[in-house]
Design a protein around this motif. Structure first.
Motif, short mmCIF file in Angstrom:
data_model
loop_
_atom_site.label_atom_id
_atom_site.label_comp_id
_atom_site.label_asym_id
_atom_site.label_seq_id
_atom_site.Cartn_x
_atom_site.Cartn_y
_atom_site.Cartn_z
N PRO A 1 -6.26 -0.81 2.55
CA PRO A 1 -7.26 -1.88 2.50
C PRO A 1 -6.67 -3.25 2.85
O PRO A 1 -5.45 -3.46 2.81
CB PRO A 1 -7.75 -1.85 1.05
N LEU A 2 -7.54 -4.19 3.17
CA LEU A 2 -7.15 -5.54 3.56
C LEU A 2 -6.24 -6.20 2.53
O LEU A 2 -5.23 -6.81 2.89
CB LEU A 2 -8.41 -6.39 3.78
N ALA A 3 -6.57 -6.11 1.26
CA ALA A 3 -5.77 -6.76 0.23
C ALA A 3 -4.32 -6.25 0.24
O ALA A 3 -3.38 -7.03 0.05
CB ALA A 3 -6.39 -6.54 -1.15
N VAL A 4 -4.14 -4.98 0.50
CA VAL A 4 -2.79 -4.41 0.53
C VAL A 4 -2.07 -4.86 1.80
O VAL A 4 -0.87 -5.15 1.76
CB VAL A 4 -2.82 -2.88 0.38
N TYR A 5 -2.77 -4.92 2.93
CA TYR A 5 -2.15 -5.47 4.14
C TYR A 5 -1.63 -6.88 3.89
O TYR A 5 -0.55 -7.25 4.32
CB TYR A 5 -3.14 -5.51 5.30
N ILE B 1 10.54 -2.01 2.38
CA ILE B 1 9.18 -2.48 2.12
C ILE B 1 8.17 -1.59 2.85
O ILE B 1 7.18 -1.13 2.26
CB ILE B 1 9.01 -3.95 2.55
N LEU B 2 8.42 -1.32 4.13
CA LEU B 2 7.51 -0.47 4.90
C LEU B 2 7.46 0.94 4.34
O LEU B 2 6.39 1.56 4.27
CB LEU B 2 7.92 -0.44 6.37
N ALA B 3 8.59 1.47 3.90
CA ALA B 3 8.63 2.81 3.32
C ALA B 3 7.84 2.87 2.02
O ALA B 3 7.09 3.83 1.78
CB ALA B 3 10.07 3.24 3.09
N TYR B 4 7.97 1.86 1.19
CA TYR B 4 7.26 1.80 -0.09
C TYR B 4 5.75 1.93 0.13
O TYR B 4 5.08 2.76 -0.49
CB TYR B 4 7.59 0.49 -0.81
N TYR B 5 5.21 1.10 1.02
CA TYR B 5 3.77 1.13 1.25
C TYR B 5 3.35 2.38 2.03
O TYR B 5 2.27 2.91 1.82
CB TYR B 5 3.32 -0.15 1.97
#
Length: 106
Positions: free
Chosen positions: A23-27, A81-85
Motif C-alpha cells: 500500500p501507499l503508506a508502506v511505500y 531495507i529492500l529485503a525486509y519489505y
C-alpha cells in the motif's frame, strides 16, 4: 523466494522497483528508510492505470537513485531495507531502468 534485484547490477544507479500488494503508506515508509542511506534519493511513482483497483490505485512503484560509488556498508543497508519489505509484502519487480534496459522480474 528469488534473489532481490540488488542496485549494483545497474550501472547508472537509477532504477524503479514495485511490489504490487504494497500500500501507499508502506511505500512512503520504504522511501523514508531508503533516504536514510547516505547518498540515496527516492521518488514515488504514481499509478497510471485508468481502471480502479483499490490495492493498486495509488502507487505504481518507487524510483531509487544512488551514487555509483556507494560504500559497501551503505549498499548492505540499502539491500537489507529492500529485503525486509520484500519479505513482508512480496517480491520487488524491476519496472524500468533509466538506461533503457528491458523490464526484469525477480
Amino acid at each position: 523466494m528469488a534473489p532481490l534485484p540488488l542496485p549494483e547490477q545497474y550501472p547508472n544507479r537509477r532504477y524503479q522497483l514495485a511490489c504490487d500488494p504494497m500500500p501507499l503508506a508502506v511505500y512512503r515508509e520504504v522511501a523514508a528508510h531508503l533516504r536514510q542511506v547516505r547518498g540515496v534519493e527516492t521518488e514515488l511513482v504514481w499509478q497510471r492505470s485508468q481502471t480502479f483497483d483499490y490495492p493498486q490505485s495509488q502507487i505504481g512503484g518507487l524510483w531509487i537513485e544512488q551514487p555509483t560509488e556507494l560504500e559497501a556498508s551503505e549498499q548492505q543497508h540499502l539491500a537489507a531495507i529492500l529485503a525486509y519489505y520484500g519479505e513482508r509484502y512480496g517480491p520487488w519487480v524491476t519496472q524500468q531502468l533509466s538506461d533503457g534496459a528491458q523490464t526484469q522480474e525477480d
